[in-house]
Design an enzyme around this catalytic site. Structure first.
Site: not given
Ligand code: NAD
Length: 361
Positions: A146, A195, A227, A251, A255
């Site tokens: 980001y 990852k 994942d 992020d 959530d």
């Protein structure tokens, strides 16, 4: 102790829920023999109305000179509010990003806890909800994808967009130290989510976090691919204590973790820098649809105040008292409208504040 706390009531339901959290802080001050001095700060839409900008330099200075900041929420209804006819850099949310940056808040903490009394609101299978869960997501907040270089270019007539994911070892180390410190106050497990089978940045995270772990022999470190973590959160969330991860993975996963705990009105959050300073706020927004009606759930903001007591002021006993009072109110069957269920007693924002104060002891 003497502490200076900046209060940002903000917009929408913000002032209503912050008022209740302030009462809880006052009670915690009384219980611990402390004096809390408050400074009110304008941020978001209310700052635009008053000063023409979503965040002033004075507001930043007041926050910087405080021990901690407690915030409600900012923003309005994007379809009807005049704030959203302004250019993006002048809208309420620009103030939020600017204050996080100005305060160098690189570690975002989002607890996800399933209250046994609210397990009907949990969307997971009954046998999973039955086991409950209590985890803390620690997300790196100021680096990674980001904040990397981004551009869109034309390559031989074909549009090509590039985003850059970059981390240096210092950025990783400082948030990892935060995660391990927190794990020591909890069940002493850290799961690093990455990852690493694909990304170089993830491989750097693994090696730096493994180094940090050596300073915390009482904390167990586990590695998990992102994942797999997304699946495990819905299959067996009870396995997690502290989950540490980079900005974009955090992020998304935070959530997901919020969602499985049932109600947005219950979820607190904290953003910390490398001192004791932090900004504490509910995970939800300003809920313009219910603002001014006295029905908003103040629990997320009250639990954010408990995090403030614990992480910025080291008042663990008082933080426990707030969290236990919230549990007790739910066990006694009181609910705001958003978490109401059959057989419970519905109460408004201020009454919920009264009930929690009564149970703080
Ligand atoms: P929202 O979280 O404000 O509302 C979503 C739904 O949840 C609404 O139905 C609302 O009534 C309900 N809700 C949220 N908090 C509640 C509470 N404490 N008690 C009872 N019900 C509650 O999300 P939204 O509608 O997408 O956004 C509204 C505004 O909030 C937007 O301007 C958005 O930009 C802003 N926002 C601010 C923050 C922040 O300040 N950190 C975070 C998210 C959204």
């Amino acid at each position: 102790m003497n502490a200076k706390i900046a209060l940002i009531p903000g917009d929408g339901i913000g002032p209503e829920v912050v008022a209740q959290a302030k009462r809880v802080l006052d009670k915690a001050a009384e219980m611990s023999g402390s004096t809390f001095e408050y400074a009110e700060v304008y941020l978001g839409g209310c700052s635009i109305d008053r000063f023409g900008v979503p965040l002033t330099d004075e507001a930043v200075e007041t926050c910087k000179s405080s021990d901690a900041v407690l915030m409600g929420s900012i923003g309005g209804d994007a379809k009807t509010s005049p704030w959203y006819r302004l250019p993006p850099e002048k809208r309420p949310e620009a103030g939020l990003l600017a204050i996080r940056k100005a305060l160098n808040l690189f570690a975002n903490l989002r607890p996800a806890y399933l209250y046994p009394e609210l397990k009907d609101a949990c969307p997971l299978k009954e046998e999973i909800a039955e086991r409950g869960f209590d985890l803390m997501m620690v997300r790196e907040l100021t680096g990674g994808l980001y904040f990397g270089k981004r551009y869109t270019e034309d390559v031989n007539g074909v549009k090509n967009a590039v985003d850059t994911l970059s981390y240096n070892e210092e950025e990783i180390r400082r948030v990892a130290i935060r995660a391990f410190d927190i794990a020591q106050k909890r069940r002493k497990q850290v799961t690093l989510v990455d990852k690493a089978n694909v990304l170089d940045s993830s491989r750097l995270w693994r090696s730096v976090v493994a180094e940090v772990a050596k300073d915390y022999p009482d904390v167990t470190l586990t590695n998990m691919l992102v994942d797999n973590c997304a699946m495990q959160l819905v299959k067996d969330p009870a396995q997690f204590d502290v989950v540490l991860t980079e900005n974009m993975f955090g992020d998304i996963l935070s959530d997901e973790a919020s969602m499985i705990s049932g109600s947005i009105g219950m979820l607190s959050s904290a953003s910390l820098n490398d001192t004791k300073f932090g900004l504490y706020e509910p995970s939800g927004g300003s809920a313009p649809d219910i603002a001014g009606k006295g029905i908003a759930n103040p629990i997320a903001t009250i639990l954010s105040a408990a995090m403030l007591l614990r992480f910025s002021l080291d008042l663990d006993r008082e933080a426990d008292a707030v969290e236990n009072a919230v549990r007790q109110v739910l066990a006694d069957g009181y609910r705001t409208g958003d978490i109401m269920s059959e057989g419970c007693t519905q109460v408004g924002t201020a009454e919920m504040g009264d009930l929690i104060l009564e149970r703080m002891g």
